[in-house]
Design an enzyme around this catalytic site. Sequence first.
Site, PDB file in Angstrom:
ATOM      1  N   VAL A  59      21.558 -56.215   8.041  1.00 56.08           N
ATOM      2  CA  VAL A  59      22.952 -56.302   7.610  1.00 56.08           C
ATOM      3  C   VAL A  59      23.811 -56.669   8.813  1.00 56.08           C
ATOM      4  CG1 VAL A  59      24.928 -54.991   6.719  1.00 56.08           C
ATOM      5  CG2 VAL A  59      22.646 -54.608   5.754  1.00 56.08           C
ATOM      6  N   ALA A  88      25.612 -55.136  13.710  1.00 52.37           N
ATOM      7  CA  ALA A  88      24.557 -55.426  12.742  1.00 52.37           C
ATOM      8  C   ALA A  88      23.517 -54.306  12.817  1.00 52.37           C
ATOM      9  CB  ALA A  88      23.903 -56.771  13.046  1.00 52.37           C
ATOM     10  N   LYS A  89      22.622 -54.267  11.879  1.00 45.84           N
ATOM     11  CA  LYS A  89      21.533 -53.281  11.919  1.00 45.84           C
ATOM     12  C   LYS A  89      20.426 -53.732  10.998  1.00 45.84           C
ATOM     13  CE  LYS A  89      20.821 -49.157  13.811  1.00 45.84           C
ATOM     14  NZ  LYS A  89      21.468 -48.616  15.026  1.00 45.84           N
ATOM     15  N   GLY A  90      19.204 -53.306  11.323  1.00 47.44           N
ATOM     16  CA  GLY A  90      18.066 -53.609  10.463  1.00 47.44           C
ATOM     17  C   GLY A  90      17.224 -52.378  10.232  1.00 47.44           C
TER      18      GLY A  90
END
Length: 433
Positions: free
Chosen positions: A77, A122-124
């Site tokens: 995201v 952001a991040k995953g």
Amino acid sequence: MIDNVVVAPPVRAEVVGKEVESPFAIAQRQFDQAVQYLNHYPKGILAKLRVPERELIVNFPVRMDNGDIQMFTGYRVQHCTVRGPGKGGIRFHPDVTLDEVRALAMWMTWKTAVVGIPYGGAKGGVVCDPKQMSIQEIERLTRRYTTEISIIIGPESDIPAPDVNTNPQTMAWLMDTYSMNVGHTVPAVVTGKPLELGGSVGRHEATARGCQFTIRRAARHLGLDLTQATAVIQGYGNAGSIAARLLAEDGVRIVAVSDSKGGIYNPKGLDPVAVLRWKQETGSVVGYDDADTVTNAELLELPCDILVPAALENQLTAHNAPRIRARIIGEAANGPTTPEADAILYDRGIFVIPDILANAGGVTVSYFEWVQDLQYLFWDEAEVNRRLEQVMNRAFDEVIALAQKHKVNNRIAAYILAIDRVARATMLRGIWP
Ligand code: GLU
């Protein structure tokens, strides 16, 4: 031979079965509290910052060691790329949900803005249990997940890093996979890499070191002598175990620590290095000699001067906040405190150093790593730590000044600082077209 396909849980399982409020709902409530102090911005600009820009869901197969093919679900995201490329870690955990990754991505936007580095957020995450997987299975999962998200990551667009259950080796596989796909080596696509592959000295310790700098500053602000202070650390991964060691080096007595299997307590003090060795040998801090066993819930309520939540979200809630006995809370974890707990802790005079400030040392040295990779010119550790300290101290002072100005808790102050910076950048860029 696809004879044994194991199907991953349905994608929308993320909100089902969670008793506590979802992390993204909490992140949005924190945002809503802060924007009351930023009402000079057009409503639409703030509405834009309240939701992620881009969300990618990937379902992909991995061949397991026994020959079975198992399906996994992952996310990346990008909450905001107004101030620069997306930036944020990748988490491997059975409880990962899209909702959690959204919250973590949004928190990264505010974190990079609080410390003033030119990134968005952001991040995953991948829904998996790496503790039940072999190294080879984790490598195949990492490489396939990287390929799936490679359509949106890159050194100029979105730069991953380690988070819960991922480490420099994971980042090496990610860098290699991305590089193989584009046909040349791209060190700057990811940070938190091994030193041999363009990593930065000081990155491994950076989250904990940044936390140490903010705790020092808070102690000075409150007149607390660290050599007379005690600390309790929840979580003994990269952030927690190194924070314990660095605080002990400052003269702090570490009285209790924990990991996902439970906690240990000795009011006379624990040796953080010996505890880490024990965890590495046995898989947990639990069972360490010369300490009582406590649960993670009990640990949070132990008497201490400094409490460092360094595990997962939603640990300090309306339920236990009235019983927290620390003077300073240094949030090495992301999202450990709910807004209800924040209000209670603030009323009780407990000094919370919010996550987006306290743990920003990690992403700050990630930024230094990326800058070094792009220049192919590397700094020594003294240089990295000196620059980190400068960034952390400035951000700390700016947050405290805003908390005093608006008479709000430190988290809301940090949000005001961050959202103001991102909103201003959004206004300057304008809305396209
Ligand atoms: N996962 C870390 C965090 O939550 C580091 C992110 C990064 O270095 O990009 O801040």
